[in-house]
Design a protein around this motif. Sequence first.
Motif, short mmCIF file in Angstrom:
data_model
loop_
_atom_site.label_atom_id
_atom_site.label_comp_id
_atom_site.label_asym_id
_atom_site.label_seq_id
_atom_site.Cartn_x
_atom_site.Cartn_y
_atom_site.Cartn_z
N ARG A 1 4.78 28.29 23.23
CA ARG A 1 5.01 28.70 24.63
C ARG A 1 3.89 29.57 25.18
O ARG A 1 3.61 29.55 26.37
CB ARG A 1 6.30 29.50 24.75
N ILE A 2 3.32 30.39 24.32
CA ILE A 2 2.31 31.32 24.83
C ILE A 2 0.91 30.99 24.33
O ILE A 2 -0.04 31.75 24.54
CB ILE A 2 2.66 32.77 24.43
N GLU B 1 12.35 32.32 24.55
CA GLU B 1 12.32 32.22 26.00
C GLU B 1 12.37 33.62 26.61
O GLU B 1 11.63 33.95 27.53
CB GLU B 1 13.54 31.42 26.46
N TYR B 2 13.26 34.40 26.07
CA TYR B 2 13.41 35.77 26.55
C TYR B 2 12.12 36.55 26.38
O TYR B 2 11.63 37.20 27.32
CB TYR B 2 14.55 36.44 25.77
N ALA C 1 9.06 35.40 25.93
CA ALA C 1 7.94 34.84 26.69
C ALA C 1 7.93 35.37 28.13
O ALA C 1 6.88 35.51 28.74
CB ALA C 1 8.03 33.32 26.70
N ASP C 2 9.13 35.68 28.62
CA ASP C 2 9.22 36.16 30.00
C ASP C 2 9.34 37.68 30.10
O ASP C 2 9.53 38.21 31.20
CB ASP C 2 10.44 35.52 30.69
N MET C 3 9.26 38.34 28.97
CA MET C 3 9.42 39.78 29.01
C MET C 3 8.37 40.42 29.89
O MET C 3 7.21 40.01 29.91
CB MET C 3 9.28 40.37 27.60
N GLU C 4 8.81 41.44 30.57
CA GLU C 4 7.92 42.14 31.47
C GLU C 4 6.81 42.86 30.68
O GLU C 4 7.05 43.38 29.61
CB GLU C 4 8.71 43.21 32.21
N TRP D 1 0.97 37.60 28.67
CA TRP D 1 0.41 36.50 27.88
C TRP D 1 -0.67 35.82 28.70
O TRP D 1 -0.60 35.78 29.92
CB TRP D 1 1.50 35.47 27.53
N LYS E 1 -1.25 32.68 28.75
CA LYS E 1 -0.89 31.30 29.09
C LYS E 1 -1.09 31.09 30.55
O LYS E 1 -1.40 30.29 31.22
CB LYS E 1 0.57 31.02 28.76
#
Length: 315
Positions: free
Chosen positions: A29-30, A303-304, A306-309, A313, A315
């Motif tokens: 994901r990243i 998922e959580y 990857a989207d953490m504030e 990343w 990406k």
Amino acid sequence: MDRRNIKITFILGCTGGGKSALARALAPRIGAEIISVDSMKVFRRMDIGTAKPTPEQLAATPHHLIDVVEPSEDYSVAEFVRDSEKAVADISARGKEVLCVGGTALYIKSLSEGLFEGPSADEEIRDRLKKRAVESGIDALHGELRKVDPEAADRIHPNDQRRIVRALEVYELTGQPITELQTQWNKERTVYDCTFLGLRREKEEENRRANARVKSMVERGLVEEVRSLWAETPPMSTTARQALGYAELIEYLEGRVELEEAIENIKINTRKFSKAQRTWFKRFRQTRWIDVQPDATADGLAEYVADMEGMAWSK
RNA sequence: GGGAGUGUACCCAAGUGGCCAAAGGGGACGGGCUGUAAACCCGUUGGCGUUCGCCUUCGAUGGUUCGAAUCCAUCCGCUCCCA
């Protein structure tokens, strides 16, 4: 490239907490490659007991620092820092994220904070020092340390032979007190841009998982794995044979305990290991802890995360 | 039914009149950690109050004694041997 410009994300947590699964789910994901921060997964053929990723998993995501030495070889923090720093440089050069995953706290510390530039282990000196400890008592060694490095003597407990020996060894090799070398390094080091993510669960849940994990390892043939490694020539190194699950089963193979008892010991020692890890992790104060629910999945966690504030990343 | 044992703190186990809240080990809990780290080291472990003390505790009850985990009696539980 300046280290300060290289970002490293550490995923830490107690043994069996699902770090690796999270890392595998997160990496694609990243756009990351994984560095295993694990003192035992470096040994080839020690697969079941170290909960190494499967060949398929290893093929799916680039992993580093797994299967790098023979079980007969010694491996330690110093080699780890050398090898992992190289891996970090390579991964960054490829424009990928660096994801360090593992539970060996000293290795996490050494990669993130650095290791002082001291001499490596000298078995001859150690043997001599240890022999002296037996002959004249450990207090004599501690006293000797006090003479050359009072600060280290204050810091190191009189019974902590291993650290007394190392300090004396360093002094003998360099003519400088280990304290001085360590503090000097601390001032000059430059470190990576490190982020720490921690996975933790309720303690009961953690222990339950640990027991289940041991049971599953035995079912998947841990005893046979250890038996075959134990029979290898050259023999397993001291480092390799002290691995959790291996040390206890070697005792069984040597006829010192019953199998059932050995397995029970693995469970007990796994729990102790978790405890020690928890204590260690408190030291990494910047850690962002994620409280994992019993029903959490690796994908969900990934998922959580990857989207953490604030994770930034690339990406 | 007869005989020999045995019952100690979470577990194992020492202690056989005062120096015993009770050795030691394990476990549990807490801590430390700079080249063996899944290693190694340290601390706490009946309760309450800072030293020091008080209270509860050595299967149960009752005795002996200035004083008992330790001696005696009875009872209960467990183990082994003979029937």
